[in-house]
Write a protein that holds these residues in place. Structure first.
Motif, PDB file in Angstrom:
ATOM      1  N   PHE A 147      15.896  13.692 -44.926  1.00 52.17           N
ATOM      2  CA  PHE A 147      14.919  14.529 -44.224  1.00 52.17           C
ATOM      3  C   PHE A 147      14.068  13.722 -43.248  1.00 52.17           C
ATOM      4  CE2 PHE A 147      15.386  17.382 -48.065  1.00 52.17           C
ATOM      5  CZ  PHE A 147      16.153  18.310 -47.389  1.00 52.17           C
ATOM      6  N   VAL A 148      14.045  12.421 -43.419  1.00 55.35           N
ATOM      7  CA  VAL A 148      13.430  11.499 -42.452  1.00 55.35           C
ATOM      8  C   VAL A 148      14.499  10.457 -42.138  1.00 55.35           C
ATOM      9  CG1 VAL A 148      11.648   9.741 -42.082  1.00 55.35           C
ATOM     10  CG2 VAL A 148      11.073  11.844 -43.319  1.00 55.35           C
ATOM     11  N   ARG A 149      14.776  10.268 -40.852  1.00 52.90           N
ATOM     12  CA  ARG A 149      15.797   9.289 -40.463  1.00 52.90           C
ATOM     13  C   ARG A 149      15.366   7.873 -40.853  1.00 52.90           C
ATOM     14  NH1 ARG A 149      15.856  11.870 -34.971  1.00 52.90           N
ATOM     15  NH2 ARG A 149      14.949   9.893 -34.365  1.00 52.90           N
ATOM     16  N   ARG A 150      16.331   7.069 -41.261  1.00 58.82           N
ATOM     17  CA  ARG A 150      16.035   5.705 -41.714  1.00 58.82           C
ATOM     18  C   ARG A 150      15.279   4.891 -40.678  1.00 58.82           C
ATOM     19  NH1 ARG A 150      17.463   4.706 -46.600  1.00 58.82           N
ATOM     20  NH2 ARG A 150      19.169   5.849 -47.529  1.00 58.82           N
ATOM     21  N   GLU A 151      15.598   5.081 -39.403  1.00 63.88           N
ATOM     22  CA  GLU A 151      14.900   4.307 -38.366  1.00 63.88           C
ATOM     23  C   GLU A 151      13.443   4.745 -38.200  1.00 63.88           C
ATOM     24  OE1 GLU A 151      17.300   7.488 -36.073  1.00 63.88           O
ATOM     25  OE2 GLU A 151      17.621   6.212 -37.834  1.00 63.88           O
ATOM     26  N   LYS A 152      13.075   5.869 -38.794  1.00 61.80           N
ATOM     27  CA  LYS A 152      11.694   6.356 -38.745  1.00 61.80           C
ATOM     28  C   LYS A 152      10.957   6.108 -40.067  1.00 61.80           C
ATOM     29  CE  LYS A 152      12.140   8.270 -34.637  1.00 61.80           C
ATOM     30  NZ  LYS A 152      11.352   7.895 -33.470  1.00 61.80           N
ATOM     31  N   ALA A 153      11.607   5.458 -41.016  1.00 61.27           N
ATOM     32  CA  ALA A 153      11.023   5.276 -42.349  1.00 61.27           C
ATOM     33  C   ALA A 153       9.718   4.493 -42.323  1.00 61.27           C
ATOM     34  CB  ALA A 153      12.029   4.573 -43.261  1.00 61.27           C
ATOM     35  N   GLY A 154       9.535   3.612 -41.351  1.00 61.43           N
ATOM     36  CA  GLY A 154       8.341   2.769 -41.307  1.00 61.43           C
ATOM     37  C   GLY A 154       7.149   3.378 -40.616  1.00 61.43           C
ATOM     38  N   ILE A 155       7.228   4.635 -40.234  1.00 59.78           N
ATOM     39  CA  ILE A 155       6.083   5.255 -39.553  1.00 59.78           C
ATOM     40  C   ILE A 155       4.872   5.280 -40.480  1.00 59.78           C
ATOM     41  CG2 ILE A 155       5.186   7.440 -38.655  1.00 59.78           C
ATOM     42  CD1 ILE A 155       7.912   7.905 -37.373  1.00 59.78           C
ATOM     43  N   ILE A 156       5.085   5.622 -41.745  1.00 57.13           N
ATOM     44  CA  ILE A 156       3.998   5.600 -42.732  1.00 57.13           C
ATOM     45  C   ILE A 156       4.183   4.358 -43.598  1.00 57.13           C
ATOM     46  CG2 ILE A 156       2.963   6.749 -44.716  1.00 57.13           C
ATOM     47  CD1 ILE A 156       3.881   9.413 -43.561  1.00 57.13           C
ATOM     48  N   GLN A 157       3.132   3.514 -43.638  1.00 58.13           N
ATOM     49  CA  GLN A 157       3.180   2.288 -44.435  1.00 58.13           C
ATOM     50  C   GLN A 157       1.939   2.213 -45.313  1.00 58.13           C
ATOM     51  OE1 GLN A 157       4.718  -1.221 -42.104  1.00 58.13           O
ATOM     52  NE2 GLN A 157       4.096   0.127 -40.434  1.00 58.13           N
ATOM     53  N   ARG A 158       2.044   1.478 -46.408  1.00 58.11           N
ATOM     54  CA  ARG A 158       0.907   1.326 -47.323  1.00 58.11           C
ATOM     55  C   ARG A 158       0.427  -0.110 -47.337  1.00 58.11           C
ATOM     56  NH1 ARG A 158       0.691  -0.502 -52.747  1.00 58.11           N
ATOM     57  NH2 ARG A 158      -1.379  -0.073 -53.587  1.00 58.11           N
ATOM     58  N   ALA A 159      -0.889  -0.278 -47.421  1.00 62.09           N
ATOM     59  CA  ALA A 159      -1.501  -1.589 -47.581  1.00 62.09           C
ATOM     60  C   ALA A 159      -2.409  -1.553 -48.800  1.00 62.09           C
ATOM     61  CB  ALA A 159      -2.297  -1.959 -46.342  1.00 62.09           C
ATOM     62  N   ALA A 160      -2.379  -2.618 -49.591  1.00 58.18           N
ATOM     63  CA  ALA A 160      -3.214  -2.708 -50.787  1.00 58.18           C
ATOM     64  C   ALA A 160      -4.480  -3.513 -50.532  1.00 58.18           C
ATOM     65  CB  ALA A 160      -2.417  -3.335 -51.926  1.00 58.18           C
ATOM     66  N   SER A 161      -4.703  -3.894 -49.265  1.00 59.03           N
ATOM     67  CA  SER A 161      -5.909  -4.643 -48.905  1.00 59.03           C
ATOM     68  C   SER A 161      -6.254  -4.333 -47.456  1.00 59.03           C
ATOM     69  CB  SER A 161      -5.681  -6.151 -49.063  1.00 59.03           C
ATOM     70  OG  SER A 161      -4.768  -6.600 -48.072  1.00 59.03           O
ATOM     71  N   ILE A 162      -7.502  -4.587 -47.105  1.00 55.55           N
ATOM     72  CA  ILE A 162      -7.933  -4.381 -45.725  1.00 55.55           C
ATOM     73  C   ILE A 162      -7.200  -5.339 -44.798  1.00 55.55           C
ATOM     74  CG2 ILE A 162      -9.903  -4.527 -44.154  1.00 55.55           C
ATOM     75  CD1 ILE A 162     -11.620  -3.471 -46.562  1.00 55.55           C
ATOM     76  N   ASP A 163      -7.008  -6.586 -45.219  1.00 50.48           N
ATOM     77  CA  ASP A 163      -6.231  -7.545 -44.413  1.00 50.48           C
ATOM     78  C   ASP A 163      -4.839  -7.001 -44.139  1.00 50.48           C
ATOM     79  OD1 ASP A 163      -8.233  -9.445 -44.195  1.00 50.48           O
ATOM     80  OD2 ASP A 163      -7.502 -10.654 -45.885  1.00 50.48           O
ATOM     81  N   GLY A 164      -4.202  -6.469 -45.173  1.00 51.60           N
ATOM     82  CA  GLY A 164      -2.858  -5.911 -45.009  1.00 51.60           C
ATOM     83  C   GLY A 164      -2.845  -4.726 -44.067  1.00 51.60           C
TER      84      GLY A 164
END
Length: 193
Positions: free
Chosen positions: A166-183
């Motif tokens: 439902f989401v193309r693999r090349e678009k998988a990185g549009i939403i990313q998670r960070a566990a810190s403000i630096d990240g």
């Protein structure tokens, strides 16, 4: 802001709740993010409310000498109570106009823990990036920030959307998670961190 102000032309839209939530760590994270964005001279665009995590984050940015632009629909001014101590406050007619202005003023998006409104904003911002709807088809990163795993289930669900096509693999990185403000800053501004 004008170039003589010393501000780089960077602004991030921060999606966050009009409530504080039940975990005291959410307000702490909102305040820390606000102070850090001000220190990095990254302007903030947000929903314009003075209550909840929105108010905590905006107050922290302003107290640290940062730039904060609020965008709030007139009807929400009574519920979320528009923050009057900002660099700029835009009163708009509806939610669609709010999001469109927030998106156009920002070059990236960061979502703190929040509810349905936060998720709706981040999904629309991500969809606009996927479809190339931001100005000039610009890629604008969407970063989920938490330091307690709040967004982990959503990241897993997003992975499942990719897995089942439902989401193309090349678009998988549009939403990313960070566990810190630096990240989060590295994901938002990879060339300047």
């Amino acid at each position: 802001m004008p170039s003589d102000s010393g501000w780089a032309p960077r602004r991030v839209a921060v999606f966050c709740s009009s409530s504080l939530g039940t975990e005291p760590g959410y307000a702490t994270l909102a305040a820390e993010l606000g102070r850090r964005l001000a220190a990095e001279r990254i302007g903030v665009v947000f929903g314009g409310g003075r209550v909840g995590l929105m108010g905590v984050m905006a107050d922290a940015v302003m107290a640290a000498g940062g730039e904060v632009i609020g965008v709030i629909p007139k009807f929400l001014d009574e519920i979320e109570v528009a923050h009057q101590g900002l660099t700029e406050l835009h009163l708009v007619d509806d939610m669609h106009e709010r999001k469109q202005l927030m998106y156009s003023l920002s070059d990236g998006f960061c979502a703190l823990p929040g509810g349905l409104g936060t998720m709706e904003e981040l999904f629309e911002a991500a969809t606009w990036t996927q479809l190339g709807l931001h100005e000039g088809s610009q890629h604008k990163p969407v970063v989920l920030l938490d330091d307690d795993g709040f967004w982990v289930p959503l990241v897993g669900f997003h992975g499942r959307l990719v897995e089942v096509g439902f989401v193309r693999r090349e678009k998988a990185g549009i939403i990313q998670r960070a566990a810190s403000i630096d990240g989060a800053l590295e994901l938002l501004y990879p060339l300047s961190s």
